[in-house]
Motif scaffolding. Structure first.
Motif, mmCIF file in Angstrom:
data_model
loop_
_atom_site.group_PDB
_atom_site.id
_atom_site.type_symbol
_atom_site.label_atom_id
_atom_site.label_comp_id
_atom_site.label_asym_id
_atom_site.label_seq_id
_atom_site.Cartn_x
_atom_site.Cartn_y
_atom_site.Cartn_z
ATOM 1 N N LEU A 236 -0.751 8.192 0.992
ATOM 2 C CA LEU A 236 -1.288 6.817 0.016
ATOM 3 C C LEU A 236 -2.709 7.384 -0.731
ATOM 4 O O LEU A 236 -2.956 7.710 -2.318
ATOM 5 N N SER A 240 -3.984 9.437 -3.825
ATOM 6 C CA SER A 240 -4.705 8.824 -4.818
ATOM 7 C C SER A 240 -5.965 9.687 -4.979
ATOM 8 O O SER A 240 -6.585 10.291 -5.909
ATOM 9 N N LEU A 307 4.368 12.171 -0.327
ATOM 10 C CA LEU A 307 5.436 11.107 -1.350
ATOM 11 C C LEU A 307 6.550 10.983 -1.122
ATOM 12 O O LEU A 307 7.360 9.295 -0.586
ATOM 13 N N VAL A 323 5.730 3.559 -8.347
ATOM 14 C CA VAL A 323 4.543 3.954 -9.389
ATOM 15 C C VAL A 323 4.804 3.676 -10.829
ATOM 16 O O VAL A 323 5.871 3.671 -11.283
ATOM 17 N N PHE A 332 0.457 2.325 -7.073
ATOM 18 C CA PHE A 332 1.094 2.689 -6.077
ATOM 19 C C PHE A 332 2.051 1.049 -5.993
ATOM 20 O O PHE A 332 0.837 0.873 -4.916
#
Length: 352
Positions: A236, A240, A307, A323, A332
């Motif tokens: 995650l 990002s 993901l 999300v 998320f």
């Protein structure tokens, strides 16, 4: 014999009239659900029976009392038939919906597999061609300058590391899909996992001038397998950081509600198109990003599996991940089984 033929004729004419009206009604309801069609069909059938019985009883000059008995009997049978029909129609409709969803899911999975094979083939062929060219250049001593040789060696290592990560992701995804993932569940302090993930992501964030900010308290303990949970958090964060423009920020926080713990990663990527939101966790989905790897030495482009692995690992823990778009990015949120209380003295830290 003549009386029987007349009775049959009366019943046929009355029932046929009701049946013809029912066919017109069914034609007008062509777009309705299976349950509606089954109910209408049963009503038409019962109405045809009632019409036939009434017509025949009238022709036979039955008394009013006898006619009431016949109609009450037919009505009771009709009520039972309608109840059974409604139940059957609902089950049939549910089965049809489930079958349609299963077919749709199978089509999406097959499309995802084809897309995955195409993208992985591209992501492997491209660096392999570059590695072969650089290896041949070094072998033939086409490149002799020490600085150029060192740069070639560095690029070979970066591409090798990237392909290794891709192969690791494929292996992890295959374990998830094959049901071969065995979790050793334990009470895991989420703050410790987040601290390690931030430390692992810090070099990439620093190179892209992304600020990682973690909440200082409120980190719960979750029921999870620590290696898999660490992979979820790291994937995650990397996702990002990868999609956030330079000088942006990524915030990570956690908490608990009732018996579940939650973890949220919020970035400033600018948001995800609404049409892409349902596909974010699909295998090999990368949105509008280019399919080619990022140039060395920052080869951060993934195989579109990060993901998908997050969703598989979270669901294997009995949790959920979603999300949503925020004002200037996306958020998320992972929900996992956890202890009801936080660990207030733990600090995950902040890295700029």
């Amino acid at each position: 014999m003549t009386d029987l033929l007349l009775i049959a004729l009366y019943a046929l004419l009355s029932g046929g009239a009701v049946g013809a009206a029912g066919m017109l009604v069914l034609r007008r309801l062509a777009g309705r659900s299976i349950t509606v069609h089954v109910c209408v069909l049963l009503v038409v059938t019962v109405a045809a029976v009632v019409a036939g019985v009434v017509t025949v009883a009238t022709a036979m000059f039955l008394s009013a009392h006898d006619l009431q008995v016949v109609l009450l009997t037919v009505t009771a049978s009709a009520a039972v038939s309608l109840a059974v029909g409604v139940t059957f129609g609902r089950r049939l409709a549910a089965a049809a919906v489930w079958s349609a969803q299963a077919r749709d899911r199978e089509r999406r999975l097959e499309a995802g597999r084809r897309e995955l094979v195409a993208w992985v083939s591209h992501d492997l062929r491209t660096p392999l061609a570059g590695l072969r060219a650089m290896a041949e250049a070094l072998e033939d001593e086409v490149v002799a300058d020490r600085a150029a040789v060192a740069d070639y060696h560095h690029r070979i290592r970066v591409e090798t590391d990237r392909m290794t990560r891709l192969v690791d992701d494929l292996f992890e995804l295959s374990r998830i899909n094959a049901g071969a993932l065995h979790l050793a569940l334990a009470q895991v302090p989420l703050g410790d996992v987040v601290s390690d993930a931030i430390a692992a992501t810090a070099p990439l964030a620093a190179h892209r001038r992304i600020r990682l900010v973690a909440a200082e308290s409120g980190w719960p303990t979750v029921l999870a397998s620590e290696p898999e949970l660490a992979r979820v958090v790291t994937n995650l964060l990397v996702n990002s950081v990868r999609y956030t423009p330079p000088d942006g920020s990524v915030h990570i926080e956690a908490g608990h509600d009732d018996e579940n713990a939650w973890l949220a990663v919020t970035d400033t990527c600018g948001g995800i198109p609404e049409d892409d939101l349902p596909r974010v966790f699909d295998v090999a989905f990368r949105g509008s990003r280019a399919r080619t790897p990022a140039p060395a030495p920052t080869a951060t482009a993934g195989g579109g599996l990060g993901l998908a692995i997050v969703r598989g690992l979270v669901e294997a823990h009995g949790g959920q991940v979603r999300v949503d778009n925020t004002g200037n990015g996306c958020r998320f949120v992972v929900h996992l089984p956890g202890a009801p209380g936080p660990l207030p003295r733990h600090r995950a830290g902040s890295i700029a």
